[in-house]
Design a protein around this motif. Structure first.
Motif, PDB file in Angstrom:
ATOM      1  N   ILE A  52       0.781  -1.257   0.004  1.00  0.00           N
ATOM      2  CA  ILE A  52      -0.056   0.156  -0.081  1.00  0.00           C
ATOM      3  C   ILE A  52       1.020   1.184   0.063  1.00  0.00           C
ATOM      4  O   ILE A  52       0.625   2.229  -0.669  1.00  0.00           O
ATOM      5  CB  ILE A  52      -1.162  -0.191   1.375  1.00  0.00           C
ATOM      6  CG1 ILE A  52      -2.210  -0.900   0.903  1.00  0.00           C
ATOM      7  CG2 ILE A  52      -1.759   1.453   1.612  1.00  0.00           C
ATOM      8  CD1 ILE A  52      -3.268  -0.982   1.664  1.00  0.00           C
TER       9      ILE A  52
ATOM     10  N   GLN B 107      -3.437  -5.508  12.197  1.00  0.00           N
ATOM     11  CA  GLN B 107      -3.665  -4.101  11.571  1.00  0.00           C
ATOM     12  C   GLN B 107      -2.425  -3.223  11.765  1.00  0.00           C
ATOM     13  O   GLN B 107      -2.086  -2.551  11.076  1.00  0.00           O
ATOM     14  CB  GLN B 107      -4.862  -3.485  12.113  1.00  0.00           C
ATOM     15  CG  GLN B 107      -4.938  -1.922  11.902  1.00  0.00           C
ATOM     16  CD  GLN B 107      -5.199  -1.596  10.533  1.00  0.00           C
ATOM     17  OE1 GLN B 107      -5.591  -2.270   9.759  1.00  0.00           O
ATOM     18  NE2 GLN B 107      -5.005  -0.304  10.364  1.00  0.00           N
TER      19      GLN B 107
ATOM     20  N   GLN C 294     -15.073   2.540   5.690  1.00  0.00           N
ATOM     21  CA  GLN C 294     -13.565   2.351   6.155  1.00  0.00           C
ATOM     22  C   GLN C 294     -12.890   3.253   4.873  1.00  0.00           C
ATOM     23  O   GLN C 294     -12.112   4.004   4.802  1.00  0.00           O
ATOM     24  CB  GLN C 294     -13.048   1.106   6.337  1.00  0.00           C
ATOM     25  CG  GLN C 294     -11.658   1.384   6.827  1.00  0.00           C
ATOM     26  CD  GLN C 294     -10.726   0.161   6.614  1.00  0.00           C
ATOM     27  OE1 GLN C 294     -10.556  -0.429   5.575  1.00  0.00           O
ATOM     28  NE2 GLN C 294      -9.939  -0.266   7.724  1.00  0.00           N
ATOM     29  N   GLN C 295     -13.106   2.512   3.578  1.00  0.00           N
ATOM     30  CA  GLN C 295     -12.309   3.134   2.340  1.00  0.00           C
ATOM     31  C   GLN C 295     -12.782   4.403   2.120  1.00  0.00           C
ATOM     32  O   GLN C 295     -11.958   5.449   1.755  1.00  0.00           O
ATOM     33  CB  GLN C 295     -12.545   2.052   1.371  1.00  0.00           C
ATOM     34  CG  GLN C 295     -11.727   0.635   1.634  1.00  0.00           C
ATOM     35  CD  GLN C 295     -10.257   0.984   1.768  1.00  0.00           C
ATOM     36  OE1 GLN C 295      -9.577   1.861   1.128  1.00  0.00           O
ATOM     37  NE2 GLN C 295      -9.909   0.475   2.894  1.00  0.00           N
TER      38      GLN C 295
ATOM     39  N   ASN D 257      -6.976   5.927   1.911  1.00  0.00           N
ATOM     40  CA  ASN D 257      -5.880   5.844   0.778  1.00  0.00           C
ATOM     41  C   ASN D 257      -5.589   6.587  -0.105  1.00  0.00           C
ATOM     42  O   ASN D 257      -4.571   6.543  -0.739  1.00  0.00           O
ATOM     43  CB  ASN D 257      -6.383   4.346   0.103  1.00  0.00           C
ATOM     44  CG  ASN D 257      -6.106   3.198   1.215  1.00  0.00           C
ATOM     45  OD1 ASN D 257      -5.007   3.150   1.872  1.00  0.00           O
ATOM     46  ND2 ASN D 257      -7.204   2.254   1.523  1.00  0.00           N
TER      47      ASN D 257
ATOM     48  N   ASN E 196       0.329   7.141  11.701  1.00  0.00           N
ATOM     49  CA  ASN E 196      -0.508   6.158  11.520  1.00  0.00           C
ATOM     50  C   ASN E 196      -0.154   4.946  12.507  1.00  0.00           C
ATOM     51  O   ASN E 196      -0.961   4.334  12.981  1.00  0.00           O
ATOM     52  CB  ASN E 196      -0.364   5.764  10.035  1.00  0.00           C
ATOM     53  CG  ASN E 196      -1.640   4.751   9.676  1.00  0.00           C
ATOM     54  OD1 ASN E 196      -2.519   4.613  10.012  1.00  0.00           O
ATOM     55  ND2 ASN E 196      -1.335   3.945   8.556  1.00  0.00           N
TER      56      ASN E 196
ATOM     57  N   GLY F 252      -9.383   2.290  11.314  1.00  0.00           N
ATOM     58  CA  GLY F 252      -8.443   1.142  10.787  1.00  0.00           C
ATOM     59  C   GLY F 252      -8.732  -0.031  11.658  1.00  0.00           C
ATOM     60  O   GLY F 252      -9.089  -1.012  10.605  1.00  0.00           O
TER      61      GLY F 252
ATOM     62  N   TRP G  79     -12.306  -4.057  10.983  1.00  0.00           N
ATOM     63  CA  TRP G  79     -11.673  -5.076  10.634  1.00  0.00           C
ATOM     64  C   TRP G  79     -12.019  -6.123  11.802  1.00  0.00           C
ATOM     65  O   TRP G  79     -12.697  -7.379  11.649  1.00  0.00           O
ATOM     66  CB  TRP G  79     -10.192  -5.395  10.489  1.00  0.00           C
ATOM     67  CG  TRP G  79      -9.726  -4.870   9.339  1.00  0.00           C
ATOM     68  CD1 TRP G  79      -8.976  -3.771   9.286  1.00  0.00           C
ATOM     69  CD2 TRP G  79      -9.827  -5.656   7.996  1.00  0.00           C
ATOM     70  NE1 TRP G  79      -8.591  -3.557   7.742  1.00  0.00           N
ATOM     71  CE2 TRP G  79      -9.164  -4.633   7.080  1.00  0.00           C
ATOM     72  CE3 TRP G  79     -10.199  -6.559   7.501  1.00  0.00           C
ATOM     73  CZ2 TRP G  79      -9.125  -4.928   5.744  1.00  0.00           C
ATOM     74  CZ3 TRP G  79     -10.269  -6.865   5.893  1.00  0.00           C
ATOM     75  CH2 TRP G  79      -9.674  -5.827   5.142  1.00  0.00           C
TER      76      TRP G  79
ATOM     77  N   ASN H  66     -13.880  -4.301   0.636  1.00  0.00           N
ATOM     78  CA  ASN H  66     -12.831  -3.346   0.911  1.00  0.00           C
ATOM     79  C   ASN H  66     -12.069  -2.952  -0.208  1.00  0.00           C
ATOM     80  O   ASN H  66     -11.613  -1.841  -0.373  1.00  0.00           O
ATOM     81  CB  ASN H  66     -11.958  -3.892   2.054  1.00  0.00           C
ATOM     82  CG  ASN H  66     -10.572  -3.307   2.466  1.00  0.00           C
ATOM     83  OD1 ASN H  66      -9.767  -3.153   1.850  1.00  0.00           O
ATOM     84  ND2 ASN H  66     -10.599  -2.611   3.598  1.00  0.00           N
TER      85      ASN H  66
END
Ligand code: BGC
Length: 469
Positions: free
Chosen positions: A40, A154, A269-270, A275, A307, A374, A378, A401
């Motif tokens: 990522i 995570q 989340q996304q 991102n 992060n 984050g 999950w 996701n």
């Protein structure tokens, strides 16, 4: 030491030895999360150099970024099937092997099209890892460590992102994007070989009727022989509930609701915009007035470090505050960060104070994400699915996701060019504010609630937000 021959033999291993085994096994499996993070993180640093090398514009750049997510979506979907057939350990090994091949392939790409194909293959590996590693971890960890293991995964993702940002910075002097992408083959090879050391998942072995092997694995991973027999019995009981996945989805409206909730959670989340920052951080630093690639890359390192650090806040709070209060706080912080950043861009960032304020907003946004959506999403996605449809439900939410991730990655530059800079960030602020409402209406509080209770509530037709009552 005497050797007993009847089956429930007490393990000869000491508690310290067992602990060592379990920790080593979990660390190796969590390395898959590290690779997920590395992949990522790597693209934001490599992208400007790739664009320069091949002379490609914004749309092609979006494709290079998004190709991996498309692969990951399909990788996640396919790995549900693969993990069942060949087992979690060998699925992870196939994922690691693909990581090695695809990282090397991307490093040698001779054209944008070749790079896109390489990134789709890399995505397949990321998809396999993002589905299989948390599943394996939850099956080998003792019950008392299960939640911590999902959080550990995570955390490894965020450490991977930070490591990629650091490696990008190291290679940026030479502008060598091939090394930035290729270097990931080395940790991938380490993962591949270390996976040889981990045992197969005892739960998977039991599902294949290999009870003796499952017992042997548990003897290495548990220090109490009574607990081993209880665990084997429980697994056996659980396995009597046949996983019905698609069939259950078609016939049971209550299961459809939990699958839908898992998808919604991952879309939320996304669409926080996380991102967009991870993939296009240097570009955002450019908008905030930091023109030099050197400043931009160091800026991304700070983003990566924040992060990682803020993920610890979530780990510390999740079982005390519960999931919903953390999500409320996180979405509020993210909406404010994105909104004020948009405001600054609208005013025009000219002074050093404004530049610093813009960076502060970006970091506040990252903190909001890492301490809430984050890890929390999950965790929730793993908690809400009934046992009969668990693999199917989690495969679908993981697939979602990556689809939502693709949409965010593939539209950011277009949004900047069409909506405008400030407006793009306001759009994300608005989405985060909307997710506050979604959390209120749809998200259950699952703190200290057993998975069986959640399932009973779901099947009794209780509202989604009341699944934890
Ligand atoms: C998300 C990724 C994101 C990462 C950032 C994960 O929970 O699924 O899409 O890049 O967090 O730390």
């Amino acid at each position: 030491m005497s050797t007993l021959s009847h089956p429930p033999a007490a393990p000869a291993l000491g508690a310290a030895h067992t602990r060592f085994h379990i920790i080593l096994t979990c660390i190796i499996a969590a390395l898959a999360g590290l690779l997920f993070g590395l992949d990522i993180g790597v693209i934001s640093g490599a992208l400007p150099f790739i664009a320069h090398h091949f002379g490609i514009g914004d749309q092609m750049q979006e494709w290079v970024v998004s190709a991996m997510m498309v692969g990951a979506a399909f990788g996640a979907l396919g790995s549900g099937w693969m993990a069942k057939r060949i087992g979690r350990k060998y699925s992870l090994m196939i994922g690691a092997f693909l990581f090695v091949l695809a990282s090397a392939g991307c490093a040698f790409a001779w054209s944008p099209a070749a790079l896109i194909v390489g990134r789709i293959c890399l995505g397949l590996a990321v998809g396999v890892a993002s589905f299989t590693a948390p599943l394996y971890l939850s099956e080998v960890a003792p019950q008392s460590m299960r939640g911590a293991m999902i959080s550990l995964h995570q955390l490894m993702v965020t450490v991977g992102i930070l490591a990629a940002f650091l490696s990008n910075t190291a290679f940026s002097g030479s502008g060598n994007w091939r090394w930035m992408l290729g270097v990931i083959a080395f940790p991938a090879a380490v993962l591949l070989f270390s996976l040889l050391l981990v045992p197969a998942s005892p739960r998977w072995l039991m599902s294949k009727g290999r009870e003796d092997q499952a017992r042997k694995v548990l003897e290495k991973l548990r220090s109490d022989s009574g607990a081993i027999e209880t665990e084997l019995r429980e697994i056996k009981q659980q396995l009597q509930v046949k996983q019905e996945g698609w069939g259950l989805f078609r016939h049971n409206p209550n299961f459809r609701r939990s699958v839908w909730l898992g998808m919604l959670l991952q879309v939320m989340q996304q669409l926080t915009g996380i991102n967009v920052v991870m993939y296009y951080a240097p570009r955002i630093f450019g908008l905030a007035g930091y023109g030099s690639p050197h400043d931009q890359l160091w800026g991304t390192v700070i983003v990566g470090a924040v992060n990682v650090t803020a993920t610890f806040i979530a780990i510390g709070l999740v079982d005390r505050w519960g999931r919903k209060p953390i999500l409320y706080l996180g979405f509020t912080v993210m909406a404010l960060g994105m909104g004020i950043l948009g405001g600054l861009l609208q005013m025009g960032i000219t002074t050093a104070v404004q530049q610093m304020a813009a960076v502060a907003m970006l970091l506040i946004f990252i903190t909001g994400f890492a301490m809430s959506a984050g890890p929390m999403i999950w965790i929730l996605c793993a908690e809400i699915q009934p046992i009969k449809g668990r693999d199917f439900g989690i495969a679908v939410s993981t697939f979602t996701n990556w689809v939502a991730n693709t949409v965010a990655g593939a539209t950011f530059l277009t949004l900047l060019n069409t909506l405008g800079h400030a407006q793009t960030f306001w759009l994300y602020a608005l989405l985060n504010a909307t997710f506050l409402g979604f959390t209120l209406w749809f998200v259950p509080e699952t703190k200290q609630v057993s998975l069986e209770q959640i399932e009973r509530n779901l099947m009794a037709g209780k509202r989604l937000r009341e699944l934890g009552h």
